[in-house]
Design an enzyme around this catalytic site. Sequence first.
Site, PDB file in Angstrom:
ATOM      1  N   SER A 138      85.020 -32.694  12.181  1.00  0.00           N
ATOM      2  CA  SER A 138      83.646 -33.147  11.663  1.00  0.00           C
ATOM      3  C   SER A 138      82.784 -31.672  11.900  1.00  0.00           C
ATOM      4  CB  SER A 138      83.010 -34.001  12.386  1.00  0.00           C
ATOM      5  OG  SER A 138      81.569 -34.213  11.972  1.00  0.00           O
ATOM      6  N   TYR A 151      80.168 -37.725  20.343  1.00  0.00           N
ATOM      7  CA  TYR A 151      81.028 -37.498  19.214  1.00  0.00           C
ATOM      8  C   TYR A 151      81.288 -36.013  18.955  1.00  0.00           C
ATOM      9  CZ  TYR A 151      82.071 -37.905  14.283  1.00  0.00           C
ATOM     10  OH  TYR A 151      82.634 -37.877  13.002  1.00  0.00           O
TER      11      TYR A 151
END
Length: 240
Positions: A138, A151
């Site tokens: 990501s 995250y």
Amino acid sequence: MDLDGKIAVVTGASSGIGAATARALAQAGASVVAVARRVEVLSVLAQELGRGSRPFAVDMAEPEAAQALHDFVIGQFGRADIVVNNAGILHAGRLDGFDLDRLRPMIAVNYEAVVRTSTLFARTMKAAGCGQIINVSSIGANVVAPGIGVYGGLKRALEAFTDCLRVELAGSGVKVGIVAPGTTSTEIFDDMKSRGQPGWDSFIPPMQPEDVAGAIVYMARQPARTNLARIQVYAAADAN
């Protein structure tokens, strides 16, 4: 059809980027092992994909899941040519609101499962002298902002592991790469929305799963003499 005859494994394949990637790989000619927890959804997807594709229902958060997946694929097909580690979960929250009970599941799915799956398949691929591992990261791996430290930190760890694996396997015939998407409209934001938070896909026009799947298949289609190590794909309106 330049992936005709290839055996591809896609985790997190029941929806979003994983399902779109499974479809795109099948359209390019591959037989796909679609991996996720929802067996009914996977069974329907595998029938849609055709080409001898198979569903494999497992919770990648479980320590034994990677070995079970590896053994299933080798038992069914004798090899894996492409492994896409896509399964991931997101729980975001600032200091006072982050639920620490969500920490272990995030570590298990977003990092440990990738390490286990990559390692097991990389050993088999190295012995065969060919194969490709594509880990979905990501752009959050390089974003520093309140509420996304866990995250983003796990994605950064995933990228460090992936880069080291690529270097270790250089010259072995096994290629390793990262696809790092920006804001994409998928179920990953459902947790945020269920807690009354706006999903990140509500702030800008997001990408669609098919956009990321296209980047993954592009990486998979590169000739054996090249290793495209990273593709970073932003939504057109993404400023991160």
